[in-house]
Design an enzyme around this catalytic site. Structure first.
Site, PDB file in Angstrom:
ATOM      1  N   GLY A  53      11.930  18.619  -9.122  1.00 56.92           N
ATOM      2  CA  GLY A  53      12.369  17.984 -10.346  1.00 56.92           C
ATOM      3  C   GLY A  53      13.606  17.162 -10.036  1.00 56.92           C
ATOM      4  CB  ALA A  54      14.485  13.641 -10.747  1.00 59.25           C
ATOM      5  NE  ARG A  95       9.692  15.801  -2.658  1.00 57.86           N
ATOM      6  CZ  ARG A  95       9.196  16.091  -3.865  1.00 57.86           C
ATOM      7  NH1 ARG A  95       9.835  16.917  -4.661  1.00 57.86           N
ATOM      8  NH2 ARG A  95       8.060  15.548  -4.275  1.00 57.86           N
ATOM      9  CG  ASP A 243      10.206  12.297  -9.306  1.00 54.96           C
ATOM     10  OD1 ASP A 243      10.808  13.169  -8.666  1.00 54.96           O
ATOM     11  OD2 ASP A 243       9.279  12.558 -10.103  1.00 54.96           O
ATOM     12  CG  ASN A 253       6.557  11.530 -13.660  1.00 48.99           C
ATOM     13  OD1 ASN A 253       7.563  12.151 -13.305  1.00 48.99           O
ATOM     14  ND2 ASN A 253       5.671  12.048 -14.486  1.00 48.99           N
TER      15      ASN A 253
END
Length: 359
Positions: A53-54, A95, A243, A253
């Site tokens: 989750g961002a 990431r 994101d 997303n």
């Protein structure tokens, strides 16, 4: 604001020597806390989605770099900053798509660079305090997103969400689910529809888990059932997280969000993206500039099965995200209000509001 958990998704352990997270790979069967003490553990947790989750990734990264700063052995400020840059690069490689990871690392490095005439140990201590502020800010920001998003909804609506953008994606309240929690506190009776969200089933494992625990009426859907639910009239709004949001409003997303947006436009259903300003990337001109993370194909063919569900040797395509064009987005809900098309005008207005009155 209503919430289902009394503990935080991400926080600093009481002794200040480790990050304490909920291991999201163990949900929904078990709520397990995991302490991340080393840089290797922190990077691994981000990559393997133990923390995801961002906003939650951003808070984890802020604490991660602060803890890394405490390990630096330098005689002076210049030596400290040189080693800090290396540690930042190590965490940044975890990431590629979620901009909050890079935002938090940049924020911490900029903060450290602004500390003048400090010895390395004091700089590390100040960075840890700054990371605490990043965590506290996430709580305030998500509360504001919840209030702003709730103003767009009506009591009794059916709301579809994709992936997980709730408490488990942030510290306490989440982004796309923050309006739902705000409504629940006021007695609204939403009916939530959660796409299971391939390939990691974060809707089935996490969102459905959150909503059920909060006592919110919830139905789990396979991703390819959303069109039928919309056609039946079950869905009155779509709320998703993000994101990375480009300067023109294009939004990355979790994979499958694009399909939901196309369906929502077809059926005349408002499609809202909920995200903090830290998820906006003004340096990214459009969605074409967003790097899409490619994950192991075995997450599709083997991860959730007792035996492989695909024939041996078949090619596997497993992007973690897709990009929804701004033209399909009804509005982007932030802590500073709701941006609407044209986003090249409304997004800069959000940043201007932040300068006038930071949350």
């Amino acid at each position: 604001m209503h919430r289902r958990l009394d503990y935080r998704t991400v926080t600093l352990r009481e002794d200040g020597r480790a990050i304490r997270i909920i291991d999201q790979t163990r949900l929904p069967q078990q709520v397990v806390f995991c302490d991340l003490e080393t840089q290797e553990q922190i990077r691994h947790a981000i990559y393997t989605l133990q923390v995801r989750g961002a906003p939650a990734i951003g808070v984890t990264a802020a604490y991660g770099l602060a803890l890394a700063a405490g390990e630096i052995d330098a005689r002076d400020r210049d030596g400290f900053m040189g080693q800090l840059a290396d540690k930042k690069a190590y965490l940044a490689a975890a990431r590629p798509t979620a901009v909050n990871l890079f935002w938090a690392l940049d924020e911490m490095e900029t903060f450290a660079a602004g500390l003048r005439y400090r010895d390395p140990k004091q700089m590390a201590a100040d960075m840890l305090q700054r990371a605490r502020e990043v965590e506290a800010q996430d709580v305030r920001v998500c509360r504001r997103i919840g209030e702003n998003g709730l103003a767009l909804l009506q009591d009794g609506w059916g709301i579809l969400t994709h992936c997980n953008a709730g408490q488990l994606a942030a510290v306490l309240y989440g982004t796309a689910l923050a309006p739902v929690y705000a409504g629940a506190e006021r007695g609204y009776t939403f009916h939530m529809y959660c796409d299971e969200t391939r390939p990691l089933l974060q809707g089935a494992r996490l969102t459905a888990f959150e909503m059920r625990a909060a006592g919110i009426d919830t139905t789990l859907l396979c991703d390819n059932m959303a069109a039928t639910a919309m056609a039946r009239g079950d869905i009155q709004a779509v709320l998703v997280g993000a994101d990375r949001i480009a300067a023109n409003g294009d939004t990355a997303n979790k994979i499958g969000t694009l399909g939901v947006a196309i369906l929502a436009q077809h059926y005349g259903i408002p499609f809202y993206v909920c995200a903090p300003l830290s998820t906006f990337d003004p340096c990214c001109e459009s969605g074409a500039d967003i790097t899409i993370e490619q994950r192991p194909g075995t997450e599709i063919s083997e991860m959730w099965y007792k035996q492989p569900m695909a024939p041996a040797g078949v090619k596997l395509y497993n992007p973690a995200f897709d990009v929804t064009p701004a033209a399909l987005i009804t509005g982007i809900v932030s802590e500073y209000g709701v941006a609407r098309a044209p986003y090249t005008h409304s997004i800069p207005a959000l940043f201007a509001a932040r300068k006038r009155q930071p949350v």
